[in-house]
Design a protein around this motif. Structure first.
Motif, PDB file in Angstrom:
ATOM      1  N   ALA A 111     -21.152   1.752  29.577  1.00 19.39           N
ATOM      2  CA  ALA A 111     -20.400   1.959  28.494  1.00 19.39           C
ATOM      3  C   ALA A 111     -20.684   0.965  27.320  1.00 19.39           C
ATOM      4  O   ALA A 111     -20.939   1.407  26.103  1.00 19.39           O
ATOM      5  N   LEU A 168     -20.585  10.742  29.072  1.00 16.61           N
ATOM      6  CA  LEU A 168     -19.589  10.831  29.935  1.00 16.61           C
ATOM      7  C   LEU A 168     -20.042  11.835  31.164  1.00 16.61           C
ATOM      8  O   LEU A 168     -19.533  11.497  32.144  1.00 16.61           O
ATOM      9  N   GLU A 213     -21.482   9.233  33.744  1.00 17.16           N
ATOM     10  CA  GLU A 213     -20.656   8.677  34.490  1.00 17.16           C
ATOM     11  C   GLU A 213     -20.139   9.462  35.527  1.00 17.16           C
ATOM     12  O   GLU A 213     -19.693   9.142  36.674  1.00 17.16           O
ATOM     13  N   ALA A 214     -19.735  10.826  35.125  1.00 17.26           N
ATOM     14  CA  ALA A 214     -19.083  11.622  35.947  1.00 17.26           C
ATOM     15  C   ALA A 214     -19.905  12.152  37.325  1.00 17.26           C
ATOM     16  O   ALA A 214     -19.503  12.339  38.518  1.00 17.26           O
TER      17      ALA A 214
END
Lengths: 228, 247
Positions: B179, B225, B228-229
């Protein structure tokens, strides 16, 4: 295997903000190959410390251990299995570390009454089962020295009986030198060939007696042998 | 729960739309304008290369920070001397703004790719160190003894005893690391790289092209995102599987 000799002149435990605590003093013990020795003594007298010195986990003491074997299997009071590995993997890993071919996992688990549990994780086991699994792990390295630290502590009656039967069966094979720490005379009488008695701290050897045959059925015989 | 999330996202979009429609200002284009800008960049062939360049820098800086930070954090958690020796350095870097690290790196090493990635890694490094040090301090000494008793080699010890215990800490460091890293990468690109999302943002900023600015930022946020997922969370789940089995 040559005679395993334990010579402790002194073992002291440093304490924060005080003088070191003397735990063991002048303990000399030989462990003939194939012998089963029970270490008996009051709680907190240093039995576990003695085991740690014998196995090489504790090296901060005055004295020496001669002819310590390479392959040592130990059942700690807490089972200490690798919680992220299945029972089968727990057994395989220690065997691999000892440079042995893959162990007969199912057979070893069957010996401790855990047939069918190979793929399960340690977290799924009760304390009694986990301790038996730890024994299977110890056996997976084909130990030249098998060390059992209070194997019956905090087990309920049924699990203690089961553990005792499993240990008795393993020791009866006579393939390994074994040391068993306990504070119960009955366990020593039932499982060991001889008993080493320790005094309260600083512990020293107060008696070393062969377990009389009669004591197998009547532990009180051993009690009086130790007293005399 | 999913319904609430969807509703909340829809509300945000609606608010944006209404606000843009009321203001009628170049500073706040409405969603269709941003979408149109996105399509135009995609057609012009500038969006994907920019995303790829930035993603590569993020990956480089992230891996560098995680590897060095984990090694240093582990050493500091394990050995007091290492902790005492390295702690002032870590504290120092921890308290220097990432922007200063970037500027100094560019001044000292030139506006090069290595300086850019190194600066981002260095800015992130202390966080990794602190988290992993915490993990190393929490290692169970009783399992260490098992490893010693059964004569585990160093590699087996790492794989079977240390890493499984560090996994939650590594996961936490990786999550917060990713992040932070991608946001800092945009800044290094803006300040001194001829490519990447940060560079394009700088360009759109100078042209006062807010739709383009939003198109680039939103698409890269979507990429992160996705990473990350699809990568971090599954890895975390795998590392945690044994805990769930025990519960």
């Amino acid at each position: 295997m040559p005679l395993l000799e334990l010579r402790i002149r002194r073992k002291a435990q440093p304490r924060a903000g005080g003088p070191a605590l003397e735990v063991l003093r002048d303990v000399a013990l030989d462990f003939p190959p194939g012998s089963v020795t029970a270490l008996l003594g009051p709680s907190g007298c240093g039995k576990t410390t003695l085991l740690r010195i014998l196995t090489g986990l504790d090296t901060a003491f005055e004295g020496e251990v001669r002819h310590r074997p390479r392959r040592i299997g130990m059942v700690f009071q807490e089972p200490r299995l690798l919680p992220w590995r299945s029972l089968a993997e727990n057994l395989r890993i220690v065997a691999a570390a000892a440079g042995l071919p893959p162990p007969p996992v199912e057979a070893l688990l069957a010996r401790v009454g855990l047939e069918g549990w190979a793929p399960r994780l340690p977290g799924e086991l009760s304390l009694g089962m986990a301790r038996r699994a730890a024994l299977a792990r110890a056996l997976a390295v084909r130990p030249e020295l098998l060390v059992l630290d209070e194997p019956f502590a905090s087990l309920d009656a049924a699990n203690a009986v089961r553990m005792r039967a499993v240990i008795a069966a393993v020791l009866a094979e006579g393939a390994t030198t074994a040391v068993l720490v306990t504070h119960a005379v009955e366990d020593a009488a039932a499982l060991a060939g001889r008993v080493a008695m320790l005094t309260p701290r600083p512990a020293t050897l107060s008696a070393l007696v062969a377990v009389p045959e009669a004591a197998r059925r009547e532990p009180a015989v051993l009690q009086s042998a130790l007293a005399g | 729960m999913i319904l609430w999330r969807a509703a909340s996202a829809a509300l945000l979009l609606a608010l944006w739309w209404v606000l843009a429609a009321t203001l009628q200002d170049r500073a706040l284009p409405d969603p269709p304008a941003v979408l149109a800008a996105l399509r135009a960049e995609l057609a012009a062939g500038t969006l994907l290369p920019a995303l790829a360049a930035t993603l590569a820098r993020v990956a480089g800086a992230f891996l560098l920070a995680m590897t060095l930070g984990s090694a240093l954090g582990y050493a500091m958690g394990r050995w007091r001397a290492a902790d005492a020796a390295a702690d002032p350095w870590v504290t120092l870097v921890l308290n220097i703004p990432a922007l200063v690290v970037i500027l100094l790196a560019y001044i000292w090493f030139g506006q090069t790719e290595a300086a850019a990635i190194g600066a981002v890694a260095l800015a992130k490094l202390p966080n990794v160190v602190v988290v992993v040090r915490e993990g190393a301090r929490a290692l169970d000494p009783s399992l260490d003894e098992v490893a010693r008793l059964y004569r585990f080699g160093p590699l087996m010890r790492l794989r079977e005893v240390v890493l499984p215990q560090l996994a939650p800490f590594l996961a936490a460091a990786a999550r917060s690391g990713l992040a932070i890293v991608w946001k800092i990468v945009l800044v290094v690109e803006l300040l001194g790289r001829p490519s990447g999302v940060g560079f394009e943002l700088h360009l759109r900023f100078q042209l006062f092209d807010v739709a383009g600015l939003l198109a680039y930022s939103l698409s890269f946020a979507a990429v992160m995102l996705g990473v990350e997922a699809l990568a971090l969370r599954p890895a975390e789940r795998r590392a945690r599987a044994w805990r769930d089995a025990a519960a």
